[in-house]
Design an enzyme around this catalytic site. Structure first.
Site, PDB file in Angstrom:
ATOM      1  N   ASN A 114      -3.037  -3.926   3.786  1.00  0.00           N
ATOM      2  CA  ASN A 114      -3.198  -2.799   3.674  1.00  0.00           C
ATOM      3  C   ASN A 114      -1.815  -2.229   3.085  1.00  0.00           C
ATOM      4  O   ASN A 114      -1.650  -0.868   3.173  1.00  0.00           O
ATOM      5  CB  ASN A 114      -3.176  -2.423   5.238  1.00  0.00           C
ATOM      6  N   ARG A 251       1.081   3.494  14.845  1.00  0.00           N
ATOM      7  CA  ARG A 251       0.332   3.738  15.837  1.00  0.00           C
ATOM      8  C   ARG A 251       0.347   4.783  16.821  1.00  0.00           C
ATOM      9  O   ARG A 251       1.435   5.124  16.923  1.00  0.00           O
ATOM     10  CB  ARG A 251       0.481   2.482  16.703  1.00  0.00           C
ATOM     11  N   GLN A 280      -8.687   5.813  20.005  1.00  0.00           N
ATOM     12  CA  GLN A 280      -9.607   5.910  18.613  1.00  0.00           C
ATOM     13  C   GLN A 280     -10.856   5.577  18.812  1.00  0.00           C
ATOM     14  O   GLN A 280     -10.925   4.336  19.379  1.00  0.00           O
ATOM     15  CB  GLN A 280      -8.801   4.996  17.423  1.00  0.00           C
ATOM     16  N   HIS A 299      -8.106   7.663  11.099  1.00  0.00           N
ATOM     17  CA  HIS A 299      -7.553   6.390  10.650  1.00  0.00           C
ATOM     18  C   HIS A 299      -8.243   5.562   9.430  1.00  0.00           C
ATOM     19  O   HIS A 299      -9.141   5.007   9.772  1.00  0.00           O
ATOM     20  CB  HIS A 299      -7.348   5.567  11.886  1.00  0.00           C
TER      21      HIS A 299
END
Length: 351
Positions: A114, A251, A280, A299
């Site tokens: 990522n 986060r 989430q 997200h």
């Protein structure tokens, strides 16, 4: 083997877009591969009751940061067959790593999948805040045209002080991309860079308190650990420069939910942006949805189509190695042989 994956529901969009590999519909591209080898592959979207029905006899559990199944100590205690937990993406804080280590369950994530995606998102969020982009965009949608209203809160990024909390792979790529804006960059990390690395990136190490007091923009790029959980509490947020911007693609739990709302309502912060929440998915009444001067999104920063391809291939590699009784790639390992081994997490779990 019984392999269970908990992935986000993609609906018709995912059915028509096979590149959305992280969805339940496309199942990381693993279905044919696993079933041909005689394994049972179950893909869920329900992170609660349905997962609990399967957990007792699951051998491998695949999770994701974008639709996290919270693998608690209690869940682990019920998972008597569980040998491997894989995170399809980066960030395994939704797993009780200490409990997994105690049970000698291997935990791995697809490190590096990522980094480019999130670094690009960080720069986008910084520019969206500094250039007051969201209110300007809303004016267009609403049919308005009030230049003064927008321009009163617009700044150049050039010459600003940008503080980077966490100088891992993502933090370093943020630096590489911000150099072109001629900003002054300070960073703080458990593991400082070498002087040559700092020179190449154009960044200088500083104590965290100095970064908090001097930065016009702060970006959080550190994992969630027992040490960083709630790190940006009310005290720290209100020590930031008045009107500074805070970006968080790390986060949600690193930032105190209600202290952040208070800081934005009182004008202590000029704005907040990011794509991470707790829990989430964010509830419909989550206070961050309605706080002033924010540029929050779901997200998705680490799950571009390119990133999905990278983490799907990484999960496949981990499964092949595990099923063939071979060692997983060292860089992917978070918990191994009863210990938290990843440098991103291990320092916070040392006795």
């Amino acid at each position: 083997m019984k392999i269970v994956a908990v992935l986000y529901p993609g609906g018709e969009i995912a059915k028509n877009t096979p590149e959305i590999l992280g969805s339940a519909e496309n199942a990381l591209g693993l279905t044919e591969f696993l079933e041909e080898k005689g394994h049972e592959y179950i893909v869920l979207t329900d992170k609660e009751a349905e997962l609990d029905k399967h957990i007792s006899n699951t051998d491998v559990l695949i999770t994701t940061p974008f639709w996290p199944a919270y693998v608690t100590k209690e869940r682990i205690s019920k998972a008597q067959n569980l040998k491997l937990i894989l995170t399809a993406g980066v960030g395994s804080d939704h797993i009780d790593l200490e409990a997994a280590a105690t049970r000698k369950i291997t935990v791995a994530e697809i490190t590096g999948s990522n980094v480019v995606s999130v670094a690009e998102q960080v720069v986008m969020h910084i520019l969206a805040l500094v250039r007051n982009y969201i209110p300007a965009y809303k004016q267009v949608i609403e049919g308005r045209w009030d230049i003064a209203e927008i321009a009163s809160k617009v700044h150049d990024l050039e010459d600003k002080v940008v503080g980077i909390i966490g100088m891992g792979r993502i933090g370093q790529r943020v630096c590489e991309r911000l150099k072109a804006f001629d900003v002054k960059m300070l960073y703080h990390d458990q593991f400082p860079l070498r002087a040559t690395e700092e020179f190449v990136l154009g960044v200088r190490y500083a104590p965290r308190d100095q970064i908090i007091e001097q930065s016009d923009v702060i970006t959080i790029n550190t994992p969630l650990t027992p040490e960083t959980d709630g790190m940006f509490d009310r005290d720290l947020i209100f020590k930031m420069k008045k009107g500074a911007y805070l970006v968080n693609t790390a986060r949600g739990k690193i930032v105190d939910t209600y202290a952040l709302v208070e800081a934005l309502e009182k004008g202590q912060l000029g704005g907040y942006a990011g794509d991470v929440w707790y829990p989430q998915p964010a509830t419909k009444d989550h206070p961050w949805r309605h706080m002033p001067n924010h540029a929050m999104v779901p997200h998705y920063s680490g799950t571009t189509l390119e990133a999905q391809n990278r983490y799907a291939r990484g999960v496949n590699d981990c499964l092949v190695r595990f099923l063939e009784n071979r060692s997983l790639e060292q860089q992917y390992l978070i918990v191994d042989k009863g210990e938290v081994v990843s440098p991103s997490y291990s320092y916070a779990f040392k006795k």
